[in-house]
Every structure is written in structure tokens, then in C-alpha cells.
Design a protein around this motif. Structure first.
Motif, PDB file in Angstrom:
ATOM      1  N   GLY A 141       0.974  -1.227  -0.091  1.00 52.93           N
ATOM      2  CA  GLY A 141      -0.170  -0.009   0.192  1.00 52.93           C
ATOM      3  C   GLY A 141       0.896   1.207   0.150  1.00 52.93           C
ATOM      4  O   GLY A 141       1.999   1.176  -0.093  1.00 52.93           O
ATOM      5  N   SER A 176       3.017   4.720  -6.835  1.00 50.47           N
ATOM      6  CA  SER A 176       2.434   5.400  -5.656  1.00 50.47           C
ATOM      7  C   SER A 176       2.377   6.739  -5.895  1.00 50.47           C
ATOM      8  O   SER A 176       1.268   7.496  -5.757  1.00 50.47           O
ATOM      9  CB  SER A 176       3.399   5.291  -4.473  1.00 50.47           C
ATOM     10  N   PRO A 213      -0.227   3.996   6.795  1.00 49.09           N
ATOM     11  CA  PRO A 213      -0.716   3.838   5.626  1.00 49.09           C
ATOM     12  C   PRO A 213      -1.837   4.936   5.380  1.00 49.09           C
ATOM     13  O   PRO A 213      -2.391   5.354   6.531  1.00 49.09           O
ATOM     14  CB  PRO A 213      -1.261   2.298   5.578  1.00 49.09           C
ATOM     15  N   LEU A 214      -2.207   4.958   4.160  1.00 47.46           N
ATOM     16  CA  LEU A 214      -3.295   5.869   3.922  1.00 47.46           C
ATOM     17  C   LEU A 214      -4.455   5.163   4.574  1.00 47.46           C
ATOM     18  O   LEU A 214      -4.571   3.974   4.644  1.00 47.46           O
ATOM     19  CB  LEU A 214      -3.580   5.865   2.460  1.00 47.46           C
ATOM     20  N   ALA A 239      -7.935   3.232   5.030  1.00 44.02           N
ATOM     21  CA  ALA A 239      -8.438   2.292   4.015  1.00 44.02           C
ATOM     22  C   ALA A 239      -9.243   2.630   2.987  1.00 44.02           C
ATOM     23  O   ALA A 239      -9.249   2.035   1.959  1.00 44.02           O
ATOM     24  CB  ALA A 239      -9.187   1.203   4.933  1.00 44.02           C
ATOM     25  N   GLN A 276      -6.987   3.795   0.171  1.00 41.88           N
ATOM     26  CA  GLN A 276      -5.864   3.283   0.141  1.00 41.88           C
ATOM     27  C   GLN A 276      -5.600   2.627  -1.219  1.00 41.88           C
ATOM     28  O   GLN A 276      -6.802   1.970  -1.813  1.00 41.88           O
ATOM     29  CB  GLN A 276      -5.735   2.228   1.137  1.00 41.88           C
ATOM     30  N   GLN A 277      -4.449   2.355  -1.983  1.00 44.47           N
ATOM     31  CA  GLN A 277      -4.186   1.731  -3.068  1.00 44.47           C
ATOM     32  C   GLN A 277      -3.164   0.763  -3.099  1.00 44.47           C
ATOM     33  O   GLN A 277      -2.248   1.051  -2.710  1.00 44.47           O
ATOM     34  CB  GLN A 277      -3.863   2.615  -4.258  1.00 44.47           C
TER      35      GLN A 277
END
Length: 252
Positions: free
Chosen positions: A107, A144, A204-205, A207, A210-211
Motif C-alpha cells: 500500500g 504510488s 498507511p493511507l 483504508a 488506500q491503493q
């Protein structure tokens, strides 16, 4: 590097059980790889070399530079990139059809300079506020970077932050401009950012934005195809999964 004798033995045992069709001669496998899988790969390759007698010569670079190298006809046996890039190179005739193997996915993560206050990114609204508040924002030329630029547009803040964006050249980690203070906040694959020296990993970004990007391998040439296939089987064996997981990646 993995200096755990038990871990090394487990991986070596796994390769003996799972790698078939290894060439009788000791091959030198030439690999072109982008950087998301680099840390896990660097841990695993010495054990592969020890278990098989093969040697591996790897060039790590960014996505754009990897594409340029392939277009220029540089010779390699194995390519490691995002799955979508592997598929594009299969269509373009650079990678052998049917040879794609998924390695691990990552991610997008967020980082700030070591010792700096960590912004709240627990929700999309909080993330948006943190981006707007930052004096400078780092991102990459890889998957990203492509994703977060689109995310900024979807958030409706692209025009507001346009003058604050700092894109690293291909092959240069976003962590380097975070650590130097050139970027107050930065975005890159979790596997590339979460353990970067001089960077405090925020997380992380959220959810809902998120990618995940799958990183895969593909066979480029026939010269050392068997050695390349053996390497892929080794780094995708169950015993190798821990090397990816501790870098924040999920084995494919």
C-alpha cells in the motif's frame, strides 16, 4: 540481510523442495528491478545463491528508468516491476507471455522527517487537512506517485497544493527528500518508506483511499531463463514470505 541460521536453513530447505528444473551449470541471473521489493529481495538473494550455486546481478532503479533501459535493449533475464507494467511489457514483446509471477503487494504510506510532529492521517478528512497544512509534499514517479496525484485531484485540493509538490527523479526514494527537509510530508510505497533512515513513518493511507500495488516478475530473455525461474520460485516460497511481511508487504 538475514543472519538467522534457522531462517536461512528454512529458506534453503524450501528452495530444494520447490525449485525444479534448475540448470546443471551455475548461472548468472541478470535482474532489472524497481525498488518496492528491494529490501526483502536483498535479504533473500544471498540465500538463493548459497542454496543453488547461481549468482544474481541486480540493477535497482525507478519505473521510468527501467522502461528506458528495456527500450534501449539492455540485456536482462528477469524483470521485477508493478504487475501492470509487467503486463504492458508482455504486450510489447519484452517479457515472455505467461511468465508473470506475483511476488507481493504494497500500500501507500506517509512519512515525515525524524523527530517532526506526526500529522493525524487516521481518516480521509484528517489526511486532507494534513496535506493542506504541509509546507511541502514529496511523491515519486512510480505507481504510488501516479496514485497520490490522482487522489489529490479527487480530494479537490490539487490546485491548492500545486506549488508545494516535489516529485523525486526516477530511482530516488521519497524518503531522501523527507530526511533532508525538502519535503515536510511524503508519500511512497510502505515497503520503501516505512524503514527509511531519517524518516518517521506515520502510517498507511486510510483504508477508504488506500491503493495496493502488486509487484511481479517476468522472464525477459531465454539465455538464463531456468535460473531466473529458480530465483522466482525461491523468493515466492512460503519460507520467504516473512522477508516481505516485515517490510509491510503482503506476499502474492
Amino acid at each position: 540481510m538475514n543472519h538467522n541460521p534457522k531462517g536461512a536453513a528454512a529458506i534453503a530447505a524450501a528452495v530444494i523442495l520447490t525449485v525444479t528444473g534448475v540448470t546443471a551449470h551455475a548461472a548468472e541471473v541478470r535482474v532489472l528491478s524497481t525498488q518496492a521489493t528491494e529490501e526483502a529481495y536483498r535479504e533473500l538473494v544471498p540465500e538463493f545463491e548459497k542454496a543453488t550455486g547461481h549468482k544474481v546481478a541486480t540493477t535497482f532503479t525507478g519505473t521510468l528508468d527501467a522502461n528506458k533501459r528495456l527500450a534501449a535493449g539492455e540485456g536482462y533475464d528477469l524483470l521485477i516491476m508493478s504487475a501492470s507494467s509487467i503486463d504492458e511489457h508482455i504486450k510489447g514483446g519484452k517479457v515472455a507471455p505467461g511468465s508473470r509471477v506475483d511476488l507481493a503487494k504494497s500500500g501507500v504510506g506517509v512519512g515525515v522527517k525524524s523527530g517532526a510532529p506526526k500529522p493525524d492521517i487516521s481518516t480521509t478528512d484528517a489526511l486532507k487537512k494534513a496535506i493542506l497544512a504541509a509546507r511541502s509534499i514529496g511523491y515519486s514517479t512510480g505507481p504510488s506517485g501516479v496514485y497520490v496525484v490522482g487522489l489529490f485531484q479527487r480530494m479537490g485540493i490539487a490546485d491548492d497544493i500545486k506549488g508545494k509538490l516535489k516529485q523525486t527523479p526516477t530511482g530516488v526514494f521519497v524518503g531522501s527528500i523527507i530526511a533532508s527537509g525538502e519535503a515536510e510530508i511524503g508519500f511512497q510505497q510502505v515497503s520503501e518508506l516505512s524503514h527509511f533512515a531519517g524518516v518517521d513513518y506515520v502510517g498507511p493511507l486510510p483504508a477508504d483511499v488506500q491503493q495496493f500495488t502488486m509487484f511481479s516478475s517476468g522472464i525477459i530473455g531465454a539465455k538464463e531463463a531456468d535460473g531466473a525461474k529458480a530465483l522466482v520460485k525461491f523468493i515466492t516460497a512460503p519460507a520467504a514470505a516473512a522477508a516481505f511481511k516485515k517490510r509491510g508487504m503482503e506476499p502474492g
